[in-house]
Enzyme design. Structure first.
Site, PDB file in Angstrom:
ATOM      1  N   LYS A   1      -4.665   3.428  -0.606  1.00 12.38           N
ATOM      2  CA  LYS A   1      -5.576   4.448  -1.113  1.00 12.38           C
ATOM      3  C   LYS A   1      -4.825   5.420  -2.004  1.00 12.38           C
ATOM      4  O   LYS A   1      -3.648   5.692  -1.821  1.00 12.38           O
ATOM      5  CB  LYS A   1      -6.278   5.187   0.022  1.00 12.38           C
ATOM      6  CG  LYS A   1      -5.379   5.785   1.070  1.00 12.38           C
ATOM      7  CD  LYS A   1      -6.237   6.392   2.182  1.00 12.38           C
ATOM      8  CE  LYS A   1      -5.389   6.608   3.428  1.00 12.38           C
ATOM      9  NZ  LYS A   1      -6.155   6.938   4.601  1.00 12.38           N
TER      10      LYS A   1
ATOM     11  N   MET B   1      -2.237   8.772  12.664  1.00 12.59           N
ATOM     12  CA  MET B   1      -3.484   9.124  11.956  1.00 12.59           C
ATOM     13  C   MET B   1      -4.236  10.240  12.672  1.00 12.59           C
ATOM     14  O   MET B   1      -5.457  10.252  12.682  1.00 12.59           O
ATOM     15  CB  MET B   1      -4.397   7.877  11.844  1.00 12.59           C
ATOM     16  CG  MET B   1      -3.755   6.731  11.136  1.00 12.59           C
ATOM     17  SD  MET B   1      -4.742   5.226  11.211  1.00 12.59           S
ATOM     18  CE  MET B   1      -4.413   4.653  12.854  1.00 12.59           C
TER      19      MET B   1
ATOM     20  N   ASP C   1       0.825  -1.207   0.000  1.00 15.06           N
ATOM     21  CA  ASP C   1       0.000   0.000   0.000  1.00 15.06           C
ATOM     22  C   ASP C   1       0.856   1.252   0.000  1.00 15.06           C
ATOM     23  O   ASP C   1       2.068   1.164  -0.113  1.00 15.06           O
ATOM     24  CB  ASP C   1      -1.028  -0.024   1.133  1.00 15.06           C
ATOM     25  CG  ASP C   1      -0.420  -0.381   2.447  1.00 15.06           C
ATOM     26  OD1 ASP C   1       0.667   0.150   2.748  1.00 15.06           O
ATOM     27  OD2 ASP C   1      -1.013  -1.213   3.165  1.00 15.06           O
TER      28      ASP C   1
HETATM   29  N1  SAH Z   1       1.719   0.313  10.573  1.00 16.64           N
HETATM   30  C1  SAH Z   1       2.171   1.666  10.448  1.00 16.64           C
HETATM   31  C2  SAH Z   1       1.087   2.672  10.793  1.00 16.64           C
HETATM   32  C3  SAH Z   1      -0.019   2.726   9.801  1.00 16.64           C
HETATM   33  S1  SAH Z   1      -1.228   3.878  10.244  1.00 16.64           S
HETATM   34  C4  SAH Z   1       3.401   1.879  11.327  1.00 16.64           C
HETATM   35  O1  SAH Z   1       3.727   1.018  12.136  1.00 16.64           O
HETATM   36  O2  SAH Z   1       4.045   2.907  11.180  1.00 16.64           O
HETATM   37  C5  SAH Z   1      -0.824   5.241   9.229  1.00 16.64           C
HETATM   38  C6  SAH Z   1      -0.233   6.363  10.041  1.00 16.64           C
HETATM   39  O3  SAH Z   1       1.141   6.106  10.308  1.00 16.64           O
HETATM   40  C7  SAH Z   1      -0.234   7.705   9.351  1.00 16.64           C
HETATM   41  O4  SAH Z   1      -1.473   8.350   9.487  1.00 16.64           O
HETATM   42  C8  SAH Z   1       0.839   8.433  10.118  1.00 16.64           C
HETATM   43  O5  SAH Z   1       0.364   8.884  11.358  1.00 16.64           O
HETATM   44  C9  SAH Z   1       1.825   7.320  10.383  1.00 16.64           C
HETATM   45  N2  SAH Z   1       2.924   7.269   9.405  1.00 16.64           N
HETATM   46  C10 SAH Z   1       3.249   6.254   8.584  1.00 16.64           C
HETATM   47  N3  SAH Z   1       4.378   6.526   7.899  1.00 16.64           N
HETATM   48  C11 SAH Z   1       4.775   7.749   8.302  1.00 16.64           C
HETATM   49  C12 SAH Z   1       5.878   8.583   7.988  1.00 16.64           C
HETATM   50  N4  SAH Z   1       6.810   8.228   7.103  1.00 16.64           N
HETATM   51  N5  SAH Z   1       5.978   9.772   8.620  1.00 16.64           N
HETATM   52  C13 SAH Z   1       5.071  10.153   9.521  1.00 16.64           C
HETATM   53  N6  SAH Z   1       3.998   9.418   9.847  1.00 16.64           N
HETATM   54  C14 SAH Z   1       3.854   8.223   9.256  1.00 16.64           C
END
Ligand code: SAH
Length: 506
Positions: free
Chosen positions: A58, A173, A36
């Site tokens: 998405k 998020m 994704d």
């Molecule tokens: N499984 C993922 C989280 C998915 S939920 C993890 O462990 O990181 C998606 C959220 O992750 C986004 O809304 C944001 O808050 C955060 N996120 C993911 N990648 C990011 C990045 N490179 N920089 C900042 N926030 C990030």
């Protein structure tokens, strides 16, 4: 049929270096990759070329594929006996619905393995210079969902405990609900002066960090227009950032730099740029193709036993030469009595891959220096084989022939401009989203300008032009480009160093 296996792999937060060794191992044996938008698309290149790709994230105007659909896809592919790599941003079990996917697989009796990843909150903190715990500031940490969907109520959170019971809070998020998060924390007893950091696109050259307090962060985010994906970090530890930030201080941080080398050759240069914080934009303007026919090269290879010197002036030349040798059913032993000359360290390194160590490498990496070196050797009456690029200058054959050598210099490869490569860069240039363009040979200059079309020079007006050496610079100037950066030593490392000096004159 026996079902395959599904690897739920944490792909990390974005930087290519932040996937685990195990994650890469699993990816490299995948028949199917399901990914994704938060997983770095560069990882797709790690899967076998024959692997199927399924994008389930998405995009603008389209919601993420429903979870049931993703579950069904993983199940179906595994039932075909395939090895499935399910790449998920960050860690699969942190707000990634990895738990739902694993439960589905378990219930269908499909084997799975979970490969943890560096979760965004940890990565954002590290790359923004914020230790999530530090014994002087806090001893506890919570990862909290901020439900990006503003319709959903966040009533399941116990705000009074979060506000005062935990030292450092990391919201995922949470951007759409930032006002609510801030309000609830303050209403439940967290002081308005508590520091807050918002880190967007953490670990990538697009990383942006905004710091403030519970009292003013909402206004700051509004004013700067900072958008998701971002994590929100709340806690006293943020005060350490002032001293501990390192990533955003890198000398080329955030600079968008076009790399015009071939896709095969760009890797090293991209890595050098990334290590300084830059964002390399690939625009391969050259494709290496075989000569119209191999007759002359083959004849020269057949005559290797009576050849004194083999001269190779590029890594491409090396790859092509050995490729042809192999096709003819020959190996290194064909070079037994031949002295080998490499024009510079990159060509020498390309030879070493094939187990060949050059006898001679000139101190300066250009054709003239090779000629001088061979003149010192005394090449009168000697036979020299120089498999060359179609458009190569004729300095080498001419000067060596003048020195009395018998020079065999067949065209061994040609460089062509790949169709369509210029479009993306053209758009970026028009949108003023490019800081610099780098050229590593005259043909990269010519092909790049040809790709961009008649208004190329105009498009490049406000962009820093970087050239590897005087010959490339001369070509660029002849076409009306203003070369601002040229290293003294004609190497990729030199180009990066010269760029740093250019942006940070001391
Ligand atoms: N499984 C993922 C989280 C998915 S939920 C993890 O462990 O990181 C998606 C959220 O992750 C986004 O809304 C944001 O808050 C955060 N996120 C993911 N990648 C990011 C990045 N490179 N920089 C900042 N926030 C990030």
């Amino acid at each position: 049929m026996k079902p395959g296996i599904v690897y739920l792999i944490g792909a990390g937060p974005g930087d290519r270096g932040l996937i685990t060794v195990r994650g890469l191992e699993c990816l490299r044996r995948a028949d199917v990759v399901v990914y994704d938008y938060l997983a770095n698309p560069a990882f797709l290149d790690e899967a076998p070329a024959t692997a199927e790709h399924h994008y389930v994230g998405k995009t603008r105007g389209r919601h993420q594929a429903p979870q049931e659909e993703i579950n069904a896809l993983l199940e179906a592919k595994a039932r075909e006996g395939k090895t499935v790599a399910r790449l998920k941003g960050g860690d699969p079990y942190v707000f990634g619905r990895g738990g739902e996917e694993a439960l589905h697989l378990h219930r269908c009796g499909i084997p799975f393995e979970i490969v943890p990843g560096v979760t965004a909150g940890f990565a954002a903190a590290a790359y923004a210079g914020i230790p999530l715990t530090h014994r002087d500031f806090t001893t506890s940490l919570a990862l909290v969902t901020g439900h990006e969907d503003p319709d959903k109520k966040m009533s399941s959170l116990d705000w009074s405990k979060l506000a005062t019971g935990v030292g450092t809070l990391v919201f995922y998020m949470g951007m759409a609900n930032l006002p609510l998060i801030v309000r609830e924390l303050m209403a439940h007893g967290r002081p308005a002066s508590t520091p807050v950091a918002v880190v967007r696109w953490a670990t990538t050259p697009r990383q942006q960090t905004l710091t403030g307090t519970l009292a003013d962060i909402v206004v700051q985010v509004r004013e700067t227009g900072l958008k998701p994906p971002a994590v929100i970090i709340v806690g006293e530890v943020i005060r350490l950032r002032e001293e501990l930030q390192w990533f955003e201080n890198r000398p080329l941080f955030g600079r968008r730099i076009v790399v015009t080398r071939t896709a095969e050759q760009a890797g090293d240069f991209n890595r050098l740029l990334e290590e300084q914080g830059a964002l390399p934009i690939g625009c391969p303007v050259i494709e290496i193709v075989p000569p119209q026919n191999w007759q002359e090269v083959d004849a020269a290879i057949a005559g290797l036993s009576s050849t004194d010197y083999l001269v190779l002036t590029s890594a491409n030349g090396v790859d092509i030469f050995f490729g042809r040798l192999r096709q003819l059913g020959l190996d290194l032993r064909a070079l037994a009595g031949v002295k080998v000359v490499a024009v510079g360290p990159k060509t020498a390194a390309a030879m070493e891959v094939f187990g060949l160590l050059p006898d001679l490498v000139p101190a300066e990496y250009r054709a003239e220096a090779v000629v001088e070196l061979l003149q010192q050797e005394g090449v009168a009456g000697k036979r020299i084989f120089y498999p060359r690029a179609e458009k190569a200058r004729d300095v080498l054959p001419r000067e060596l022939a003048a020195a009395g050598a018998e020079v065999v210099a067949p065209v061994a490869y040609r460089t062509l401009a790949p169709a369509g490569a210029g479009e993306t860069v053209r758009h970026l240039l028009q949108a003023k989203e490019v800081d610099a363009v780098t050229f590593t040979s005259s043909s990269t200059v010519e092909n790049f300008l040809a790709l961009l079309g008649p208004d190329a020079v105009e498009l490049l007006q406000d962009v820093t032009i970087v050239s590897i050496g005087p010959l490339t610079s001369a070509t660029a100037r002849r076409h009306g480009l203003n070369v601002q950066v040229e290293p003294p030593d004609y190497t990729l490392e030199g180009m990066v160093a010269a760029l740093i000096t250019y942006y940070h004159p001391s």
